[in-house]
Design an enzyme around this catalytic site. Structure first.
Site, PDB file in Angstrom:
ATOM      1  N   LYS A 104      -7.101  -2.885  -1.145  1.00 29.62           N
ATOM      2  CA  LYS A 104      -7.722  -2.633   0.448  1.00 29.62           C
ATOM      3  C   LYS A 104      -6.904  -2.971   1.246  1.00 29.62           C
ATOM      4  CE  LYS A 104     -12.020  -4.129  -2.384  1.00 29.62           C
ATOM      5  NZ  LYS A 104     -12.766  -5.007  -2.937  1.00 29.62           N
ATOM      6  N   GLN A 110     -14.439 -11.080  -1.963  1.00 30.97           N
ATOM      7  CA  GLN A 110     -13.880 -10.612  -3.160  1.00 30.97           C
ATOM      8  C   GLN A 110     -14.934 -11.165  -4.224  1.00 30.97           C
ATOM      9  OE1 GLN A 110     -11.958  -7.819  -3.316  1.00 30.97           O
ATOM     10  NE2 GLN A 110     -12.795  -7.943  -5.309  1.00 30.97           N
ATOM     11  N   ASP A 150     -19.363  -4.401   2.978  1.00 32.48           N
ATOM     12  CA  ASP A 150     -19.459  -4.046   1.492  1.00 32.48           C
ATOM     13  C   ASP A 150     -20.747  -3.509   1.143  1.00 32.48           C
ATOM     14  OD1 ASP A 150     -17.343  -4.603  -0.338  1.00 32.48           O
ATOM     15  OD2 ASP A 150     -17.673  -6.692  -0.686  1.00 32.48           O
TER      16      ASP A 150
END
Ligand code: NDP
Length: 297
Positions: free
Chosen positions: A54, A98, A121
């Site tokens: 990422k 995460q 997300d």
């Protein structure tokens, strides 16, 4: 039949080039460069690898990013207070925690503490809810990336029978929602299967489009699908392989070699869905910076 390969690596490169151009236009118009804040709790090696990918993608498209590392013993209170400070920081556009988190932390609780306007997300209940009622939202990156692949390869979805294997909050469920919605992208007749589904083959065999996100290597074999099906393999599984430098290799949830002579289209692992997920995170971060989903009053 020999399946055509859905090249997620190639499409993600094209998508990221477009995003990079958009970022430069945005910055060129006098705006601050978009900023993505990543939070890593603990030192899980797979999480570190995903964050590395990422971070590299951010660099490629011109989005600023950094990662805050917290100990795997951090309390829920401490973690949420850190997230709140990022919610209140106007220089941060997107926040990503995460997953998975250590077992003493509830991912639901932590996700809900993220400002939904910065939830790039697309996991916050506000964004999940808006997805189900067709309102502008941060779409969960993996299903959104799969839809980009459908668009790029002109794979029709409308009126098809789509079967999703796996019903997680981050992949299977939003994928099924997007497939089944009566909007311009969806309109598929959609079945969701999970661990408690009896006789999985009875469902998969009827699929025109089969999306597999179960985290089970080799779950879907050639005899479980019909000739000409579109196979989207989301799974990423590490299996031991002494012939590789790392001692493991990555495989999906589908028997690629068996299926490639039966499917019409198929995603490889790696190089299929994974790169698109990262590209969609970049897209969502830019949308957050531009306040495109939630305009300021
Ligand atoms: P989860 O473990 O959260 O969910 C897996 C789902 O699959 C659950 O609904 C589970 O059912 C179901 N399942 C498990 N075993 C079976 C089975 N034998 N038959 C039918 N259903 C089954 O995983 P995620 O959704 O987070 O991820 C799935 C896979 O996709 C993983 O390999 C992950 O690494 C990968 N992934 C890949 C991404 C990419 O970008 N390519 C992004 C995100 C994930 P139940 O809940 O009943 O146990």
């Amino acid at each position: 039949m020999s399946a055509k390969i859905i090249d997620g690596k190639k499409v993600s490169e094209i998508t990221m080039d477009l995003i990079r151009d958009d970022v430069e236009k945005w910055v060129g118009a006098g705006n601050r460069r978009p900023f993505l804040k990543v939070v890593q709790v603990g030192t899980d090696p797979a999480s570190t690898t995903y964050i590395g990918a990422k971070t590299r993608a951010c660099k490629r498209v011109g989005i600023d990013t950094d990662t805050t590392h917290l100990s795997d013993t951090v309390s829920a209170k401490e973690l949420k207070s850190t997230i709140r400070s990022f919610n209140n920081d106007d220089s941060i556009d997107g926040i990503l925690v995460q997953l998975p988190l250590p077992l003493h932390l509830s991912s639901h609780d932590v996700i809900e503490s993220i400002d939904h306007k910065k939830d790039v997300d697309g996991f916050h209940p506000m964004n999940v809810g808006r997805l189900t009622v067709d309102q502008p939202t941060f779409k969960s990156c993996t299903p959104a990336g799969i839809f980009e692949l459908f668009r790029y390869y002109s794979i029709p979805v409308k009126s098809k029978h789509a079967v999703v294997v796996g019903a997680s909050n981050i992949v299977g469920s939003p994928m099924a929602t997007m497939l089944s919605r009566e909007n311009s992208e969806g309109k598929a007749t959609t079945t969701i299967c999970h661990k408690y589904t009896k006789d999985l083959t009875q469902h998969t065999i009827g699929a025109d489009i089969l999306v597999v996100a179960a985290g089970q290597p080799n779950l879907i074999k050639a005899e479980m699908v019909k000739e000409g099906a579109v196979i989207i393999d989301v799974g990423i599984n590490r299996i031991a392989d002494e012939t590789t430098e790392k001692g493991y290799k990555l495989v999906g949830d589908c028997d690629f070699n068996g299926l490639k002579n039966k499917a019409s289209w198929i995603t490889p692992v790696p190089g299929g869905v994974g790169p698109m997920t990262v590209a969609m995170l970049m897209k969502n971060t830019l949308l957050a910076a531009k306040k495109s989903i939630y305009p300021e009053e």
